[in-house]
Design a protein around this motif. Structure first.
Motif, mmCIF file in Angstrom:
data_model
loop_
_atom_site.group_PDB
_atom_site.id
_atom_site.type_symbol
_atom_site.label_atom_id
_atom_site.label_comp_id
_atom_site.label_asym_id
_atom_site.label_seq_id
_atom_site.Cartn_x
_atom_site.Cartn_y
_atom_site.Cartn_z
ATOM 1 N N PHE A 1 -44.459 6.692 21.323
ATOM 2 C CA PHE A 1 -45.354 7.535 22.110
ATOM 3 C C PHE A 1 -46.282 6.657 22.947
ATOM 4 N N ARG B 1 -50.548 12.478 23.379
ATOM 5 C CA ARG B 1 -49.488 11.560 22.984
ATOM 6 C C ARG B 1 -48.196 12.057 23.625
ATOM 7 N N GLU C 1 -50.156 7.037 24.535
ATOM 8 C CA GLU C 1 -51.372 7.847 24.549
ATOM 9 C C GLU C 1 -52.052 7.698 25.899
ATOM 10 N N THR D 1 -43.794 1.684 23.027
ATOM 11 C CA THR D 1 -45.193 1.893 23.391
ATOM 12 C C THR D 1 -45.767 0.672 24.095
#
Length: 213
Positions: free
Chosen positions: A6, A30, A8, A38
């Motif tokens: 993910f 997210r 953010e 990531t």
């Protein structure tokens, strides 16, 4: 199958992309990644922000969700070069012939990200210097083009969140007719709020359905 990754991002920048978990108290979302890890997404996001930064004139790559656009493209047929002739010989040619190398977009990005290192941790001036050092490479040329595409594409492709790229340049979206606006504002500057392809047809279109988890 690899562990789900993910990225953010601030909620204010994600008006038009898939939201997986909305943390209202922290004002972040997210967003699930399909190609990047990531760490890779953070490097690409930082690079895109230096190519198209937000400033006093308006929003930039971060607000438009450009990194999500790039992630979606690399995760699909484009990323594996489905639509390009990929047989040899692989040679350097004139710009008019386009990219003639062997590496796929996925491979080009992975190598380019490696060259950039921990870009987000650097001061902006050093980020710019590192990008200038690779600006003649296939990776940078691809990254720059994808940054612009992510800023101004239809939101169904993952970028141009909230159509902020279109608002920035005054593009009204894929409208089919302006007949109802004729003679409505004579002598006045007129700038209509943009609409996306989904707004025009009244439902999700090809590309948006694929964004569901």
């Amino acid at each position: 199958m690899r562990r789900r990754e993910f990225l953010e991002l601030p909620t204010k920048s994600m008006g038009g992309v898939l939201l997986y978990t909305l943390a209202q108290a922290q004002q972040t979302v997210r967003v699930p990644l399909r190609f990047f890890t990531t760490a890779e997404a953070r490097v690409v996001a930082a690079a895109c922000e230096r190519i198209f930064p937000s400033d006093e004139s308006g929003p930039g790559a971060t607000e438009a969700g450009v990194v999500i656009y790039i992630d979606r493209q690399l995760a699909g047929p484009y990323g594996r070069d489905k639509y390009r002739y990929t047989k040899g010989p692989w040679v350097d040619s004139s710009p008019e012939h386009g990219y003639q190398g062997k590496a796929t977009p996925k491979e080009i990005y992975r190598e380019g990200i490696r060259l950039l290192g921990d870009l987000p941790a650097l001061p902006e001036a050093e980020q710019d210097a590192r990008l200038r050092a690779i600006e003649k490479t296939a990776f940078f040329q691809m990254l720059r083009r994808h940054t612009l595409e992510g800023m101004f594409c239809d939101p169904l492709h993952g970028g141009n969140a909230g159509m902020i790229g279109w608002q920035l340049i005054g593009y009204p979206g894929p409208r089919m007719s302006y007949r109802e606006e004729i003679d409505q504002n004579p002598g006045e500057a007129w700038r209509r709020k943009p609409v996306s392809l989904a707004d025009m047809v009244g439902h999700l279109v090809a590309g948006q359905e694929e964004e569901k988890d």
